[in-house]
Design a protein around this motif. Structure first.
Motif, mmCIF file in Angstrom:
data_model
loop_
_atom_site.group_PDB
_atom_site.id
_atom_site.type_symbol
_atom_site.label_atom_id
_atom_site.label_comp_id
_atom_site.label_asym_id
_atom_site.label_seq_id
_atom_site.Cartn_x
_atom_site.Cartn_y
_atom_site.Cartn_z
ATOM 1 N N CYS A 107 13.801 6.402 26.260
ATOM 2 C CA CYS A 107 12.898 6.273 27.882
ATOM 3 C C CYS A 107 12.986 5.245 28.143
ATOM 4 O O CYS A 107 13.734 4.113 27.361
ATOM 5 N N CYS B 101 6.319 6.793 27.827
ATOM 6 C CA CYS B 101 5.765 5.666 28.554
ATOM 7 C C CYS B 101 5.143 5.610 30.274
ATOM 8 O O CYS B 101 5.195 5.033 31.219
ATOM 9 N N CYS C 239 12.626 10.649 33.184
ATOM 10 C CA CYS C 239 12.586 9.619 31.920
ATOM 11 C C CYS C 239 13.856 10.146 30.998
ATOM 12 O O CYS C 239 13.325 12.010 30.976
HETATM 13 ZN ZN ZN Z 1 9.766 8.483 28.240
#
Ligand code: ZN
Ligand code: ZN
Length: 214
Positions: free
Chosen positions: A141, A115, A122
């Motif tokens: 994520c 991400c 995250c």
């Molecule tokens: Zn992530």
């Protein structure tokens, strides 16, 4: 003669005092020089910590929020994301979103590869107790797509007020917005802060949000 001798003693005393003062100043200067980089490092770490806190809040605030409607000052901005936006700019921003989403490859050690969000934020990652991160069991994520939707929403929103300055800024960095691939390459590039591993997508997200005062 006596007077001369006294003057001589005085001169020697003055010279000694001056030398002592000079040594003192030199010592202080050295201490300052030793302390300087440490202070700067501590300060930039503090700054970085604040930046991460702010990023955490921005990501939470921009989850499920439409940057295009937000830029246009519409109250429904908080009720849908970029994917559901029905405004004309929404379609253009979405097209770019999908192209970039497909083509951005994050450099190794530039945050979460899934991400782009720094690993300290995250949810796919957890602290490994050794100053790094490891996969969190069942972690995911939680902000997938939020950085990019934020960048494009802020960029296209508000009649494109931020678009021109952003384009100028990117051109200055040697990046072309015409989707020749240079934007995707640029966004995925690693950008190491003091301690946090990050990338240009995070950098541009922060820049654009600042430029629309969000
Ligand atoms: Zn992530
Ligand atoms: Zn919208």
């Amino acid at each position: 003669m006596v007077k001369g001798k006294a003057a001589g003693v005085e001169a020697v005393a003055t010279a000694a005092a001056a030398a002592k003062a000079e040594a003192q100043r030199g010592f202080q200067r050295q201490a300052q020089e030793r302390k300087g980089p440490r202070d700067r490092l501590a300060q930039s770490r503090r700054q970085e910590w604040l930046e991460m806190e702010q990023l955490r809040q921005q990501l939470a605030a921009w989850t499920g929020r439409c940057g295009i409607c937000k830029g246009a000052g519409l109250p429904e901005a908080d009720e849908h994301g970029l994917a559901q936006c029905r405004r004309a700019e929404g379609a253009r921003a979405r097209e770019m979103f999908w192209t970039l989403q497909r083509t951005i490859r994050f450099d190794p050690y530039s945050g979460c590869f899934g991400c782009g969000v720094p690993q300290t934020i995250c949810g796919r990652w957890e602290d490994n107790g050794k100053g790094g991160h490891q996969r969190a069991e069942g972690g995911r994520c939680q902000y997938k797509g939020v950085l990019l939707a934020g960048v494009l929403g802020a960029g296209f929103g508000d009649e494109g007020r931020a678009w021109e300055p952003w384009q100028r800024r990117l051109r200055g960095l040697g990046v072309d917005l015409q989707l020749d691939g240079s934007l995707a390459r640029y966004l995925g590039r690693k950008r190491r802060l003091e301690e946090v591993e990050s990338n240009n997508l995070v950098r541009e997200f922060r820049w654009l949000l600042r430029s629309i005062n969000a």
